[in-house]
Design a protein around this motif. Structure first.
Motif, short mmCIF file in Angstrom:
data_model
loop_
_atom_site.label_atom_id
_atom_site.label_comp_id
_atom_site.label_asym_id
_atom_site.label_seq_id
_atom_site.Cartn_x
_atom_site.Cartn_y
_atom_site.Cartn_z
N UNK A 122 0.85 -1.19 0.00
CA UNK A 122 0.00 0.00 0.00
C UNK A 122 0.88 1.24 0.00
N UNK A 123 0.71 2.06 -1.00
CA UNK A 123 1.49 3.30 -1.10
C UNK A 123 1.03 4.28 -0.03
N UNK A 124 1.94 4.94 0.64
CA UNK A 124 1.54 5.96 1.63
C UNK A 124 0.80 7.12 0.94
N UNK A 125 -0.04 7.79 1.71
CA UNK A 125 -0.77 8.97 1.22
C UNK A 125 -1.64 8.66 0.01
N UNK A 126 -2.33 7.52 0.06
CA UNK A 126 -3.25 7.20 -1.02
C UNK A 126 -4.35 8.25 -1.13
N UNK A 127 -4.73 8.59 -2.35
CA UNK A 127 -5.85 9.50 -2.57
C UNK A 127 -7.16 8.74 -2.32
N UNK A 128 -8.20 9.43 -1.83
CA UNK A 128 -9.49 8.75 -1.61
C UNK A 128 -10.26 8.57 -2.90
N UNK A 129 -11.27 7.71 -2.86
CA UNK A 129 -12.15 7.50 -4.00
C UNK A 129 -13.59 7.62 -3.52
N UNK A 130 -14.50 7.84 -4.45
CA UNK A 130 -15.94 7.86 -4.15
C UNK A 130 -16.54 6.61 -4.75
N UNK A 131 -16.98 5.67 -3.90
CA UNK A 131 -17.41 4.37 -4.40
C UNK A 131 -18.34 3.70 -3.41
N UNK A 132 -18.95 2.61 -3.85
CA UNK A 132 -19.75 1.74 -2.99
C UNK A 132 -18.79 0.69 -2.42
N UNK A 133 -18.49 0.79 -1.14
CA UNK A 133 -17.50 -0.09 -0.54
C UNK A 133 -17.94 -1.55 -0.60
N UNK A 134 -19.23 -1.83 -0.52
CA UNK A 134 -19.71 -3.20 -0.60
C UNK A 134 -19.43 -3.80 -1.98
N UNK B 230 -0.83 -11.36 -4.07
CA UNK B 230 -0.42 -10.01 -3.69
C UNK B 230 -1.53 -9.02 -4.04
N UNK B 231 -1.93 -8.21 -3.01
CA UNK B 231 -2.92 -7.16 -3.23
C UNK B 231 -2.22 -5.83 -2.99
N UNK B 232 -2.23 -4.94 -3.97
CA UNK B 232 -1.53 -3.68 -3.81
C UNK B 232 -2.44 -2.52 -4.20
N UNK B 233 -2.08 -1.33 -3.69
CA UNK B 233 -2.83 -0.11 -4.00
C UNK B 233 -1.82 1.03 -4.15
N UNK B 234 -2.00 1.84 -5.20
CA UNK B 234 -1.08 2.95 -5.42
C UNK B 234 -1.78 4.06 -6.18
N UNK B 235 -1.23 5.25 -6.06
CA UNK B 235 -1.70 6.40 -6.83
C UNK B 235 -1.07 6.38 -8.22
N UNK C 147 -9.63 5.32 -20.59
CA UNK C 147 -8.97 6.15 -19.59
C UNK C 147 -9.13 7.63 -19.92
N UNK C 148 -9.17 8.44 -18.88
CA UNK C 148 -9.18 9.90 -19.01
C UNK C 148 -7.96 10.47 -18.29
N UNK C 149 -7.57 11.66 -18.70
CA UNK C 149 -6.45 12.31 -18.02
C UNK C 149 -6.88 12.67 -16.60
N UNK C 150 -6.06 12.31 -15.63
CA UNK C 150 -6.39 12.61 -14.24
C UNK C 150 -5.79 11.60 -13.29
N UNK C 151 -6.16 11.75 -11.99
CA UNK C 151 -5.62 10.89 -10.93
C UNK C 151 -6.50 9.65 -10.75
N UNK C 152 -5.83 8.51 -10.58
CA UNK C 152 -6.50 7.23 -10.36
C UNK C 152 -5.83 6.50 -9.20
N UNK C 153 -6.60 5.57 -8.61
CA UNK C 153 -6.07 4.58 -7.68
C UNK C 153 -6.03 3.25 -8.42
N UNK C 154 -4.89 2.54 -8.35
CA UNK C 154 -4.80 1.21 -8.97
C UNK C 154 -4.84 0.17 -7.86
N UNK C 155 -5.85 -0.71 -7.91
CA UNK C 155 -5.90 -1.90 -7.06
C UNK C 155 -5.42 -3.08 -7.91
N UNK C 156 -4.35 -3.72 -7.48
CA UNK C 156 -3.76 -4.81 -8.27
C UNK C 156 -3.85 -6.10 -7.49
#
Length: 802
Positions: free
Chosen positions: A533-545, A569-574, A588-597
């Motif tokens: 997990x990368x430090x300082x991950x950006x938040x997302x707006x989503x349905x957690x369920x 391996x489960x990873x998360x990064x900006x 894809x669009x230009x902008x910030x994303x979170x990658x769940x791998x």
């Protein structure tokens, strides 16, 4: 009809051999006669064929290179058994369609032959004409061939008489007599033939020796008035005279027939003529003499003029319009054909249409041509390939074009691009099928919920009343399976109706840690779970369920792929997706994303089914162990959140799923990548990619970070550029999938020039294991598409620094 079948083959051969002409050198007298046969019948091939015991030998020939052929092939051995043999279309006649000169060189489609009768009515050979396309012959042309056959036999008689003459005087007298007879016959023949004559070049002018009445009529004179008169005396303009003399000189120099076209002004208007001339003898005063044959082509020229006038209209048509002549040569190519197929008119006109355009299997091509010849037209869908290698689907309409005499002249082809239409139809059918599946799935899910609800409630009630261990275990099994069914219903409803759920802003870090705990507690102990997990991950707006459901499905698939254990391996990064990446990935669009791998070390996915894994109800698991809804549900949830998913796969090495979800906090004024952007030192980079958009965005990105760049659209252009600028180029970025010369060949070629060249191989399909580069060499690297500017700069910095 008289029979030409010789009762005694030996007698026929004896008649042939008495001339002692087999295997003799070419002679102008015979060459002129076979040349006239080809011109009169308007065919590219003509022969004087003498049929021997085991072979057919050509005394004179036009349009064919061989001197002889076996006696059991071709049509001349058949012709000598008839008065005349005419085959308008050899492929249309089952008796001749499989003959080797039809299926192979010279690909004869038309044949007309007249026997050569020696004294005693013995057929010793034929005079014949042939064409490579179907052909018709008029009765006058048949009569002309019969006249020529008699002239040929008389010339053979001359040959025999010359051999038998005892003295020079007798030889001369007899030859003179036969020659006079031949000339008389020839004059008679000239009187009924098309425009033709014999002329002599005298003092930069043309002296008319012999002209037939049709030629004289063109000048408004008679053959007698024209005889022994110069062209200037008959008022021929200097521009025409100079053109004729130049062509006569060319025929004299090359000793080959010369053909040209010119316009002739008459009181009735301008007439266009096609002239064929051939050098025949030297006269007593050593002036060169020539035979000429003239064909009027005014009608054809008028049609060509109309076509040119209509060319502007054709060029604004939206359909590709192509005209082929009967030899399959392209004669017209409009602007829409340029746009559709990629070749400019100057590149296409004059080319063989089959080599340039016809990529269909041979049976389909034959079906098209047979339809055009039989019915006058053909229409259907064809799959074509453009100059750039792009596959195109066209609605193609072929029409046979005829002249005023109902003779076939050319084929008009109109192609309408329906590629996008076909793609839209395919998408519509897929969407329609998905809608149907969704409606069916919704109905099934509704009914299942009605069935499962009372079962679950009843089981829970019964568990409170019965304490017997065996009964309790049975009830627990029923409850577990009912809950599993309820979860399946939830997946079906999510897939079918796209249930959005409640959206909140949260950190995926907590979701990943929760998933790690679940996997550690429920998965086999042979599977090791890791998180990054990368430090300082950006938040997302989503349905957690729903995201929980995404991770569960991906982890379960990973577990099934590692039956003997492995690492999950489960990873998360900006990540910041720039224009480079967005231009290569349509979702894809230009902008910030979170990658769940989610990465496993399992068996991987077979490449043959990789494109189908997200289809609903598609599964590779055994019956009863999978529903085929897991990944289709994952895809639906991710797309519903405005994200996308990618998969990379190595058979027997594992699979990696990357889930891209838009971040909502974009407070950073500086890209997260900017702090780690390696800067160039003015190095020149060669970019090799057949996609113009990728070329341009990569070039701009490099130039923004202090690099210079050159671009090439394929491997051939890249090798040429590097050979010219190898002292300037520091590294090459090479796409693996390109037309003309692919990336693998390009890399091998460049390495032969410079084994130490820094190379970054890129591909949207291949994996690094499939790239032909030395994995241990630190000046070589592989970068999968799509890539960000940061990834490109880091990789480039790494290979250059080593």
């Amino acid at each position: 009809m008289k029979s030409l079948v010789c009762n005694n083959k030996a007698t026929r051969l004896e008649s042939l051999h008495q001339y002692q002409i087999l295997d003799t050198a070419p002679e102008a007298a015979f060459d002129d006669l076979v040349f006239l046969a080809a011109q009169i019948c308007d065919t590219p091939i003509a022969l004087i064929n003498l049929v021997d015991t085991n072979r057919q030998w050509f005394k004179a020939k036009v349009g064919i290179n061989v001197q002889e052929m076996p006696v059991d092939i071709g049509f001349c051995p058949i012709c000598i058994q008839h008065d005349i043999l005419i085959i308008p279309d050899t492929l249309a006649d089952e008796r001749f369609a499989k003959n080797v000169i039809v299926t192979g060189e010279p690909y004869v489609r038309f044949y007309a032959g007249v026997p050569l009768f020696a004294p005693g009515e013995k057929a010793i050979g034929t005079v014949c004409v042939m064409d490579r396309v179907p052909h018709q012959i008029s009765s006058k042309q048949v009569e002309a061939l019969q006249t020529l056959s008699r002239l040929i036999v008389r010339q053979l008689e001359i040959w025999r008489n010359l051999a038998e003459m005892a003295s020079i005087k007798k030889e001369y007298n007899q030859a003179e007599e036969v020659l006079c007879q031949s000339e008389g016959t020839l004059k008679s023949f000239f009187g009924s033939a098309p425009m033709m004559g014999i002329v002599e070049l005298v003092d930069n002018d043309i002296l008319h020796i012999l002209d037939n009445p049709i030629t004289a009529k063109l000048f408004g004179l008679t053959p007698e008035v024209m005889q022994n008169r110069l062209a200037r005396e008959m008022g021929v303009a200097q521009k025409y005279l100079s053109q004729w003399i130049d062509c006569y000189r060319q025929a004299e120099r090359t000793q080959l027939p010369v053909r040209f076209e010119y316009s002739h002004d008459t009181p009735q208007g301008t007439r266009w003529l096609s002239v064929t001339i051939c050098a025949i003898a030297v006269s007593s005063n050593n002036h060169p003499q020539f035979a000429y044959v003239v064909e009027e082509i005014t009608s054809r020229k008028q049609v060509e003029h109309q076509l040119r006038e209509q060319a502007a209209l054709l060029d604004i048509a939206t359909d590709a319009i192509v005209v082929r002549d009967l030899s399959n040569t392209i004669v017209l190519w409009n602007k829409s054909a340029e746009n559709l197929y990629g070749w400019k008119a100057e590149e296409a006109v004059g080319q063989n249409a089959s080599e340039l355009l016809d990529t269909e299997p041979l049976p389909q091509q034959l079906e098209i041509y047979q339809g055009v010849w039989k019915h006058g037209s053909w229409q259907g869908e064809l799959h074509k390939t453009s100059k750039s290698g792009k596959e195109i689907i066209v609605e193609s309409c072929w029409t046979l074009i005829q002249d005023e005499h109902s003779q076939a002249k050319s084929i008009l082809v109109v192609d309408t691009d329906i590629t996008q239409k076909k793609q839209l139809e395919k998408q519509f059918l897929r969407a329609q099928r998905m809608d149907s599946i969704g409606i069916l799935a919704s109905g099934i899910a509704h009914d299942l919920n009605n069935v499962l609800s009372p079962i679950l409630m009843s089981v829970q009630l019964l568990k409170t009343k019965y304490r017997d261990r065996s009964i309790y275990q049975m009830l627990s099994v029923i409850e577990s399976n009912a809950k599993r069914g309820a979860n399946l219903v939830k997946q079906v409803l999510s897939f079918a109706r796209g249930i959005e759920g409640d959206r909140t802003v949260f950190q995926v870090k907590h979701l990943v840690l929760e998933m790690k705990q679940i996997v550690a507690q429920t998965f086999p102990k042979s599977i090791i779970v890791r998180t990054e997990i990368q430090p300082d991950l950006l938040p997302i707006c989503a349905d957690s369920t729903q995201l929980h459901q995404v991770l569960i499905n991906l982890c379960l698939n990973a577990c099934d792929a590692m039956p003997r254990g492995g690492t999950l391996t489960i990873s998360a990064e900006n990540i910041f997706i720039d224009e480079n990446y967005a231009s290569m990935h349509p979702e894809a669009n230009v902008g910030y994303y979170i990658i769940l791998t989610v990465t496993d070390t399992g068996v991987g996915i077979k490449s043959a089914i990789l494109d189908r894994i997200f289809e609903p109800f598609f599964t590779t698991k055994e019956s009863g162990k999978g529903t085929g809804l897991g990944l289709s549900t994952v895809l639906g949830i991710i797309q519903g959140h405005g994200g996308f998913i990618t998969v990379s796969n190595r058979v027997s090495r594992g699979t990696k799923f990357k889930v891209y979800l838009p971040a909502v906090n974009t407070f950073a004024t500086q890209s997260l990548e900017d702090t780690e952007m390696p800067i160039g030192r003015g190095e020149c980079i060669l970019i090799v990619d057949d996609e113009a958009a990728i070329q341009e965005i990569t070039k701009i990105s490099l130039e923004n970070y202090n690099y210079t760049a050159m671009t090439a659209s394929d491997g051939i252009e890249a090798v040429a550029l590097y050979a010219e600028h190898k002292d300037q180029i520091s590294a090459a970025i090479i796409d693996m999938m390109m037309p003309n010369m692919d990336g693998a060949t390009t890399i091998r070629t460049l390495e032969k020039i410079n084994p130490q060249l820094r190379i970054i191989a890129i591909s949207g399909l291949s994996t690094s294991e499939q790239i032909p580069i030395d994995k241990t060499a630190k000046h070589k690297a592989f970068l999968p598409k799509p890539y960000t500017t940061q990834e490109l700069l880091k990789t480039l910095h790494t290979v250059i620094s080593h």
